[in-house]
Design a protein around this motif. Structure first.
Motif, mmCIF file in Angstrom:
data_model
loop_
_atom_site.group_PDB
_atom_site.id
_atom_site.type_symbol
_atom_site.label_atom_id
_atom_site.label_comp_id
_atom_site.label_asym_id
_atom_site.label_seq_id
_atom_site.Cartn_x
_atom_site.Cartn_y
_atom_site.Cartn_z
ATOM 1 N N ARG A 89 86.422 49.156 -39.859
ATOM 2 C CA ARG A 89 84.821 49.284 -40.266
ATOM 3 C C ARG A 89 84.099 50.621 -39.825
ATOM 4 O O ARG A 89 83.273 51.112 -40.667
ATOM 5 N N ARG A 116 85.787 39.541 -46.111
ATOM 6 C CA ARG A 116 84.553 39.067 -46.296
ATOM 7 C C ARG A 116 83.530 40.077 -45.755
ATOM 8 O O ARG A 116 82.319 39.855 -45.917
ATOM 9 N N ASP A 117 84.154 41.046 -45.359
ATOM 10 C CA ASP A 117 83.132 42.180 -44.625
ATOM 11 C C ASP A 117 82.886 43.285 -45.902
ATOM 12 O O ASP A 117 83.790 43.975 -46.332
ATOM 13 N N PRO A 118 81.595 43.454 -46.050
ATOM 14 C CA PRO A 118 81.352 44.170 -47.077
ATOM 15 C C PRO A 118 81.812 46.032 -46.856
ATOM 16 O O PRO A 118 82.219 46.761 -47.938
ATOM 17 N N ARG A 121 85.895 45.328 -47.529
ATOM 18 C CA ARG A 121 86.636 44.495 -48.563
ATOM 19 C C ARG A 121 87.313 44.793 -49.759
ATOM 20 O O ARG A 121 88.296 44.436 -50.631
ATOM 21 N N ASN A 122 87.073 46.244 -49.869
ATOM 22 C CA ASN A 122 87.558 46.986 -50.893
ATOM 23 C C ASN A 122 88.779 47.811 -50.619
ATOM 24 O O ASN A 122 89.274 48.867 -51.196
ATOM 25 N N PRO A 185 78.470 35.732 -52.878
ATOM 26 C CA PRO A 185 77.494 35.232 -51.712
ATOM 27 C C PRO A 185 76.850 34.011 -52.118
ATOM 28 O O PRO A 185 76.684 33.500 -53.339
#
Length: 192
Positions: A89, A116-118, A121-122, A185
């Protein structure tokens, strides 16, 4: 053919027929011949690519970090999933190697949280395990892993896994499919 046999042939002393070409060898990246392994140029990610290694084994972390650093990667390291998620993160690595069996939170739970975490996630994630069960590989890809690597791994396998994730700019990227796409979402609550 050994060096000695080659010398004998060069000097005209070898009467044996040439050995048949090498049989195809199955590699983690697919079928190949031994000759291709030596002559095919490897495609590396750009120098400075940042890879996070999440594994509770100092030996695995050291070995994988050494392999990656040998071609100019920057490595970040975490001994458990909780620290790994925090590093992912805050540092936003270009690629993550995630062990499945970890103390505390396991790799599957960590993968689900990162998908699930923006912020994470990528990021492409390669799951790792010493267990040979194909179900781990299947389950990992179903919940968003980009690839799976069995331990112990070879240098060849590490770079084959990375190469499959590279985009045209030589950076690791996720290959988003319907099965790995992040869930939409939730709908907004009705306004009262």
């Amino acid at each position: 053919m050994s060096i000695f046999d080659k010398l004998k042939n060069l000097l005209g002393q070898g009467n044996e027929a040439a050995p048949p070409p090498a049989a195809p060898v199955e590699t983690p990246a697919g079928p190949a011949t031994q000759m291709e392994r030596r002559t095919r140029e490897r495609v590396n990610a750009r120098e400075g690519t940042r890879a996070l290694i999440i594994d509770d084994s100092p030996t695995i972390i050291a070995a994988l970090a050494k392999i990656l650093r040998s071609v100019g990667y920057v490595t970040l390291e975490a001994p458990d999933a909780e620290q790994g998620i925090e590093i992912a993160r805050s540092q936003q690595p270009d690629l993550i190697f995630l062990d499945i069996v970890l103390p505390g939170m396991n790799g599957f739970a960590a993968l689900r949280l990162m998908r699930r975490d923006p912020l994470t996630r990528n990021i492409p994630i390669v799951m790792m395990s010493g267990n040979e069960q194909a179900t781990e590989q299947f389950f990992g890809t179903r919940i968003g892993a980009d690839d799976f690597m069995k331990k112990p791994f070879s240098r060849l396998e590490v770079f084959a896994r990375i190469e499959r994730l590279l985009d045209s700019d030589l950076m690791p990227r996720r290959r988003i499919t319907d099965a790995t796409a992040a869930p939409p979402p939730p709908p907004a609550p009705p306004v009262a």
